[in-house]
Motif scaffolding. Sequence first.
Motif, PDB file in Angstrom:
ATOM      1  N   THR A 126      -8.279   4.989 -12.061  1.00  0.00           N
ATOM      2  CA  THR A 126      -7.397   6.072 -11.619  1.00  0.00           C
ATOM      3  C   THR A 126      -6.031   5.578 -11.120  1.00  0.00           C
ATOM      4  O   THR A 126      -5.294   6.328 -10.498  1.00  0.00           O
ATOM      5  CB  THR A 126      -8.094   6.921 -10.536  1.00  0.00           C
ATOM      6  N   GLY A 127      -5.706   4.332 -11.399  1.00  0.00           N
ATOM      7  CA  GLY A 127      -4.355   3.825 -11.172  1.00  0.00           C
ATOM      8  C   GLY A 127      -4.105   3.008  -9.924  1.00  0.00           C
ATOM      9  O   GLY A 127      -3.017   2.458  -9.755  1.00  0.00           O
ATOM     10  N   GLU A 128      -5.090   2.869  -9.060  1.00  0.00           N
ATOM     11  CA  GLU A 128      -4.851   2.136  -7.820  1.00  0.00           C
ATOM     12  C   GLU A 128      -4.460   0.679  -8.085  1.00  0.00           C
ATOM     13  O   GLU A 128      -3.571   0.142  -7.426  1.00  0.00           O
ATOM     14  CB  GLU A 128      -6.063   2.204  -6.885  1.00  0.00           C
ATOM     15  N   GLU A 129      -5.107   0.027  -9.051  1.00  0.00           N
ATOM     16  CA  GLU A 129      -4.782  -1.372  -9.333  1.00  0.00           C
ATOM     17  C   GLU A 129      -3.355  -1.540  -9.869  1.00  0.00           C
ATOM     18  O   GLU A 129      -2.575  -2.327  -9.302  1.00  0.00           O
ATOM     19  CB  GLU A 129      -5.791  -1.973 -10.323  1.00  0.00           C
ATOM     20  N   PRO A 130      -2.957  -0.847 -10.938  1.00  0.00           N
ATOM     21  CA  PRO A 130      -1.585  -1.062 -11.413  1.00  0.00           C
ATOM     22  C   PRO A 130      -0.520  -0.626 -10.408  1.00  0.00           C
ATOM     23  O   PRO A 130       0.539  -1.261 -10.317  1.00  0.00           O
ATOM     24  CB  PRO A 130      -1.511  -0.242 -12.705  1.00  0.00           C
ATOM     25  N   TYR A 131      -0.785   0.425  -9.640  1.00  0.00           N
ATOM     26  CA  TYR A 131       0.181   0.814  -8.613  1.00  0.00           C
ATOM     27  C   TYR A 131       0.237  -0.228  -7.497  1.00  0.00           C
ATOM     28  O   TYR A 131       1.305  -0.483  -6.932  1.00  0.00           O
ATOM     29  CB  TYR A 131      -0.136   2.192  -8.036  1.00  0.00           C
ATOM     30  N   SER A 132      -0.874  -0.859  -7.171  1.00  0.00           N
ATOM     31  CA  SER A 132      -0.856  -1.947  -6.178  1.00  0.00           C
ATOM     32  C   SER A 132       0.007  -3.101  -6.684  1.00  0.00           C
ATOM     33  O   SER A 132       0.773  -3.699  -5.913  1.00  0.00           O
ATOM     34  CB  SER A 132      -2.280  -2.455  -5.907  1.00  0.00           C
ATOM     35  N   ILE A 133      -0.100  -3.394  -7.966  1.00  0.00           N
ATOM     36  CA  ILE A 133       0.720  -4.449  -8.573  1.00  0.00           C
ATOM     37  C   ILE A 133       2.196  -4.062  -8.501  1.00  0.00           C
ATOM     38  O   ILE A 133       3.048  -4.886  -8.146  1.00  0.00           O
ATOM     39  CB  ILE A 133       0.277  -4.707 -10.026  1.00  0.00           C
ATOM     40  N   ALA A 134       2.500  -2.816  -8.822  1.00  0.00           N
ATOM     41  CA  ALA A 134       3.886  -2.341  -8.770  1.00  0.00           C
ATOM     42  C   ALA A 134       4.443  -2.411  -7.339  1.00  0.00           C
ATOM     43  O   ALA A 134       5.602  -2.796  -7.138  1.00  0.00           O
ATOM     44  CB  ALA A 134       3.974  -0.913  -9.303  1.00  0.00           C
ATOM     45  N   ILE A 135       3.627  -2.060  -6.367  1.00  0.00           N
ATOM     46  CA  ILE A 135       4.048  -2.139  -4.961  1.00  0.00           C
ATOM     47  C   ILE A 135       4.305  -3.597  -4.578  1.00  0.00           C
ATOM     48  O   ILE A 135       5.299  -3.917  -3.923  1.00  0.00           O
ATOM     49  CB  ILE A 135       2.995  -1.492  -4.043  1.00  0.00           C
ATOM     50  N   GLU A 177      -5.386  10.776 -16.468  1.00  0.00           N
ATOM     51  CA  GLU A 177      -4.662  11.962 -16.002  1.00  0.00           C
ATOM     52  C   GLU A 177      -4.427  11.888 -14.497  1.00  0.00           C
ATOM     53  O   GLU A 177      -3.328  12.141 -14.006  1.00  0.00           O
ATOM     54  CB  GLU A 177      -5.441  13.232 -16.347  1.00  0.00           C
ATOM     55  N   LYS A 178      -5.461  11.496 -13.758  1.00  0.00           N
ATOM     56  CA  LYS A 178      -5.301  11.357 -12.307  1.00  0.00           C
ATOM     57  C   LYS A 178      -4.279  10.263 -11.987  1.00  0.00           C
ATOM     58  O   LYS A 178      -3.423  10.438 -11.120  1.00  0.00           O
ATOM     59  CB  LYS A 178      -6.636  11.036 -11.634  1.00  0.00           C
ATOM     60  N   ALA A 179      -4.357   9.138 -12.683  1.00  0.00           N
ATOM     61  CA  ALA A 179      -3.427   8.032 -12.443  1.00  0.00           C
ATOM     62  C   ALA A 179      -1.987   8.465 -12.691  1.00  0.00           C
ATOM     63  O   ALA A 179      -1.086   8.139 -11.908  1.00  0.00           O
ATOM     64  CB  ALA A 179      -3.789   6.849 -13.337  1.00  0.00           C
TER      65      ALA A 179
END
Length: 180
Positions: free
Chosen positions: A69-78, A105-107
């Motif tokens: 749901t996107g937590e990993e790639p958004y953590s990388i982006a942060i 979709e959620k991500a």
Amino acid sequence: ESCVRRLLSAPLTRQQVEILACHLTVGETYFFREKGCFDVLEERIFPELIRACARSVRPLRIWSAGCCTGEEPYSIAILLDRLSQNSANVDATILATDINPVFLEKASKGLYGEWSFRGTPPGVKERYFKPRKNGQFEILPHIRKRVTFSYLNLAEEAYSDIINGPNAIDVIFCRNVLMY
């Protein structure tokens, strides 16, 4: 048993794979999962890769396979955003793929509840998310823009273009794929 026989009787369509994926994939994830890994990325791996990519005048290319749901790639982006604040802007692309269209979709929406922040370092939620109604938090647009979400079935051979093409990947995150 009859369902299994039916599924094995012919190649699955993409729609059938997506339906199965919605029922069979695990949605357990949260921001900055595996703190030790993110510490090593921030302190050693990313700075070295960023310097190497800058010398080659090309972006750092990151792939989050099984991004859920996107937590990993958004953590990388942060993490990359934090590194940008300590030096020049980090030129990086983050491709995030998953087989589950509901997860993607959620991500893409970038809305998360408290449970997604259970391992998050202090200040991250306040700095990179806007509070929304119903206890939700929305990732800031400049972080969301760093990540491209896409459907991908790793059991198909088509994905080899991603890792062997002219835009080869520098770092592949595949924790969720290997774990589950």
